[in-house]
Design a protein around this motif. Structure first.
Motif, PDB file in Angstrom:
ATOM      1  N   LYS A 197       0.837  -1.204   0.000  1.00 22.35           N
ATOM      2  CA  LYS A 197       0.000   0.000   0.000  1.00 22.35           C
ATOM      3  C   LYS A 197       0.867   1.247   0.000  1.00 22.35           C
ATOM      4  O   LYS A 197       0.523   2.244  -0.611  1.00 22.35           O
ATOM      5  CB  LYS A 197      -0.922  -0.014   1.219  1.00 22.35           C
ATOM      6  CG  LYS A 197      -2.032  -1.029   1.117  1.00 22.35           C
ATOM      7  CD  LYS A 197      -3.010  -0.877   2.249  1.00 22.35           C
ATOM      8  CE  LYS A 197      -2.467  -1.537   3.485  1.00 22.35           C
ATOM      9  NZ  LYS A 197      -3.387  -1.524   4.616  1.00 22.35           N
ATOM     10  N   ASP A 257      -4.721   2.072   6.728  1.00 24.39           N
ATOM     11  CA  ASP A 257      -5.518   1.197   5.889  1.00 24.39           C
ATOM     12  C   ASP A 257      -6.994   1.572   6.027  1.00 24.39           C
ATOM     13  O   ASP A 257      -7.329   2.590   6.643  1.00 24.39           O
ATOM     14  CB  ASP A 257      -5.242  -0.279   6.206  1.00 24.39           C
ATOM     15  CG  ASP A 257      -5.702  -0.708   7.593  1.00 24.39           C
ATOM     16  OD1 ASP A 257      -6.417   0.056   8.275  1.00 24.39           O
ATOM     17  OD2 ASP A 257      -5.340  -1.820   7.983  1.00 24.39           O
ATOM     18  N   LYS A 258      -7.859   0.780   5.453  1.00 26.20           N
ATOM     19  CA  LYS A 258      -9.287   1.106   5.420  1.00 26.20           C
ATOM     20  C   LYS A 258      -9.861   1.286   6.830  1.00 26.20           C
ATOM     21  O   LYS A 258     -10.640   2.198   7.079  1.00 26.20           O
ATOM     22  CB  LYS A 258     -10.039   0.004   4.676  1.00 26.20           C
ATOM     23  CG  LYS A 258     -11.495   0.293   4.457  1.00 26.20           C
ATOM     24  CD  LYS A 258     -12.149  -0.791   3.632  1.00 26.20           C
ATOM     25  CE  LYS A 258     -13.611  -0.507   3.411  1.00 26.20           C
ATOM     26  NZ  LYS A 258     -14.257  -1.529   2.607  1.00 26.20           N
ATOM     27  N   TYR A 259      -9.454   0.433   7.758  1.00 31.71           N
ATOM     28  CA  TYR A 259      -9.951   0.531   9.138  1.00 31.71           C
ATOM     29  C   TYR A 259      -9.571   1.878   9.749  1.00 31.71           C
ATOM     30  O   TYR A 259     -10.400   2.551  10.365  1.00 31.71           O
ATOM     31  CB  TYR A 259      -9.383  -0.615   9.974  1.00 31.71           C
ATOM     32  CG  TYR A 259      -9.818  -0.571  11.425  1.00 31.71           C
ATOM     33  CD1 TYR A 259     -11.035  -1.112  11.814  1.00 31.71           C
ATOM     34  CD2 TYR A 259      -9.012   0.012  12.395  1.00 31.71           C
ATOM     35  CE1 TYR A 259     -11.440  -1.068  13.141  1.00 31.71           C
ATOM     36  CE2 TYR A 259      -9.410   0.065  13.716  1.00 31.71           C
ATOM     37  CZ  TYR A 259     -10.626  -0.482  14.087  1.00 31.71           C
ATOM     38  OH  TYR A 259     -11.023  -0.428  15.401  1.00 31.71           O
ATOM     39  N   ASP A 260      -8.312   2.283   9.554  1.00 34.42           N
ATOM     40  CA  ASP A 260      -7.844   3.541  10.120  1.00 34.42           C
ATOM     41  C   ASP A 260      -8.571   4.730   9.497  1.00 34.42           C
ATOM     42  O   ASP A 260      -8.957   5.670  10.200  1.00 34.42           O
ATOM     43  CB  ASP A 260      -6.331   3.691   9.923  1.00 34.42           C
ATOM     44  CG  ASP A 260      -5.562   2.588  10.628  1.00 34.42           C
ATOM     45  OD1 ASP A 260      -5.919   2.231  11.767  1.00 34.42           O
ATOM     46  OD2 ASP A 260      -4.600   2.074  10.031  1.00 34.42           O
ATOM     47  N   ARG A 261      -8.769   4.684   8.195  1.00 35.95           N
ATOM     48  CA  ARG A 261      -9.490   5.781   7.538  1.00 35.95           C
ATOM     49  C   ARG A 261     -10.931   5.874   8.041  1.00 35.95           C
ATOM     50  O   ARG A 261     -11.485   6.957   8.193  1.00 35.95           O
ATOM     51  CB  ARG A 261      -9.435   5.612   6.016  1.00 35.95           C
ATOM     52  CG  ARG A 261      -8.051   5.928   5.457  1.00 35.95           C
ATOM     53  CD  ARG A 261      -8.034   5.977   3.939  1.00 35.95           C
ATOM     54  NE  ARG A 261      -8.380   4.714   3.313  1.00 35.95           N
ATOM     55  CZ  ARG A 261      -7.521   3.753   3.026  1.00 35.95           C
ATOM     56  NH1 ARG A 261      -6.254   3.904   3.292  1.00 35.95           N
ATOM     57  NH2 ARG A 261      -7.920   2.636   2.460  1.00 35.95           N
ATOM     58  N   GLN A 262     -11.550   4.721   8.334  1.00 30.86           N
ATOM     59  CA  GLN A 262     -12.907   4.728   8.887  1.00 30.86           C
ATOM     60  C   GLN A 262     -12.919   5.350  10.275  1.00 30.86           C
ATOM     61  O   GLN A 262     -13.818   6.120  10.611  1.00 30.86           O
ATOM     62  CB  GLN A 262     -13.478   3.305   8.937  1.00 30.86           C
ATOM     63  CG  GLN A 262     -14.890   3.242   9.484  1.00 30.86           C
ATOM     64  CD  GLN A 262     -15.864   4.049   8.648  1.00 30.86           C
ATOM     65  OE1 GLN A 262     -15.859   3.989   7.433  1.00 30.86           O
ATOM     66  NE2 GLN A 262     -16.711   4.834   9.298  1.00 30.86           N
ATOM     67  N   GLN A 263     -11.916   5.048  11.080  1.00 35.29           N
ATOM     68  CA  GLN A 263     -11.822   5.639  12.408  1.00 35.29           C
ATOM     69  C   GLN A 263     -11.644   7.155  12.317  1.00 35.29           C
ATOM     70  O   GLN A 263     -12.241   7.904  13.092  1.00 35.29           O
ATOM     71  CB  GLN A 263     -10.664   5.012  13.198  1.00 35.29           C
ATOM     72  CG  GLN A 263     -10.836   3.533  13.487  1.00 35.29           C
ATOM     73  CD  GLN A 263     -12.096   3.242  14.279  1.00 35.29           C
ATOM     74  OE1 GLN A 263     -12.402   3.909  15.256  1.00 35.29           O
ATOM     75  NE2 GLN A 263     -12.852   2.252  13.846  1.00 35.29           N
ATOM     76  N   SER A 276     -12.656   9.079   9.814  1.00 32.00           N
ATOM     77  CA  SER A 276     -13.943   9.632   9.358  1.00 32.00           C
ATOM     78  C   SER A 276     -14.941   9.736  10.501  1.00 32.00           C
ATOM     79  O   SER A 276     -15.632  10.746  10.635  1.00 32.00           O
ATOM     80  CB  SER A 276     -14.523   8.774   8.234  1.00 32.00           C
ATOM     81  OG  SER A 276     -13.748   8.876   7.082  1.00 32.00           O
ATOM     82  N   ASN A 325      -5.473  -0.520  15.565  1.00 34.29           N
ATOM     83  CA  ASN A 325      -5.843  -1.270  14.375  1.00 34.29           C
ATOM     84  C   ASN A 325      -5.706  -2.760  14.685  1.00 34.29           C
ATOM     85  O   ASN A 325      -4.628  -3.209  15.059  1.00 34.29           O
ATOM     86  CB  ASN A 325      -4.929  -0.874  13.212  1.00 34.29           C
ATOM     87  CG  ASN A 325      -5.318  -1.541  11.919  1.00 34.29           C
ATOM     88  OD1 ASN A 325      -5.429  -2.757  11.845  1.00 34.29           O
ATOM     89  ND2 ASN A 325      -5.494  -0.746  10.887  1.00 34.29           N
ATOM     90  N   GLN A 359     -18.758  12.000   2.379  1.00 35.21           N
ATOM     91  CA  GLN A 359     -17.627  11.234   2.903  1.00 35.21           C
ATOM     92  C   GLN A 359     -16.454  12.176   3.155  1.00 35.21           C
ATOM     93  O   GLN A 359     -16.210  13.108   2.387  1.00 35.21           O
ATOM     94  CB  GLN A 359     -17.199  10.163   1.895  1.00 35.21           C
ATOM     95  CG  GLN A 359     -18.298   9.182   1.584  1.00 35.21           C
ATOM     96  CD  GLN A 359     -17.983   8.371   0.340  1.00 35.21           C
ATOM     97  OE1 GLN A 359     -17.390   8.862  -0.610  1.00 35.21           O
ATOM     98  NE2 GLN A 359     -18.385   7.112   0.357  1.00 35.21           N
TER      99      GLN A 359
END
Length: 151
Positions: free
Chosen positions: A23, A71-77, A79, A95, A146
């Motif tokens: 990534k 990663d996706k999880y961190d970006r969701q947190q 947001s 994470n 978003q």
């Protein structure tokens, strides 16, 4: 200018061998190409090649940091914290996949010149070697509601 972008494109192709890029590598390539494209359009015409190289360097660094560390999880947190956390209140998480701990503190929301709602924030975590790292950046809400990280 076209020669510079051609060289950057070839570097991008070589940096992503057979789909095995991390990534961080992918983020660096995308950031570098974006930075070169923006830098190549700025300043006097006789300096645009130089500006493209500077833009590529800055974009590569920011792209690597975002791609490698979040990663996706961190970006969701992030947001969720941008949407729900009061200004100045830290939100923390770990994470579950990487084991890395993060703490994010958002600033007050504001309206950007293009009428987007944005928030600056400070994100503290660990780099790939485990050393503490702090990033000051911002995110703006797009037309779909978003939060999008801005470089």
């Amino acid at each position: 200018m076209h020669k510079t972008l051609g060289i950057l494109f070839m570097a991008a192709v070589l940096a992503l061998p057979s789909g095995c890029a991390t990534k961080g590598q992918t983020g660096a390539v995308i950031g570098g190409l974006g930075g070169a494209a923006v830098g190549g359009q700025l300043g006097p015409k006789n300096k645009r090649g130089q500006n493209a190289l500077i833009g590529a360097a800055v974009g590569t660094l920011l792209g690597y940091i975002v791609g490698n560390e979040l990663d996706k999880y961190d970006r969701q947190q992030i947001s969720t914290a941008l949407e729900r956390s009061p200004s100045g209140q830290a939100t923390s998480w770990v994470n579950p996949d990487t084991g890395r701990a993060y703490q994010m503190t958002p600033a007050p929301a504001y309206t950007a010149p293009n009428n987007d709602i944005c928030r600056d924030f400070t994100l503290t975590g660990q780099d790939a070697s485990g050393r503490p790292e702090t990033i000051h950046t911002k995110a703006c809400r797009n037309a779909y509601g978003q939060w999008v990280l801005m470089n």
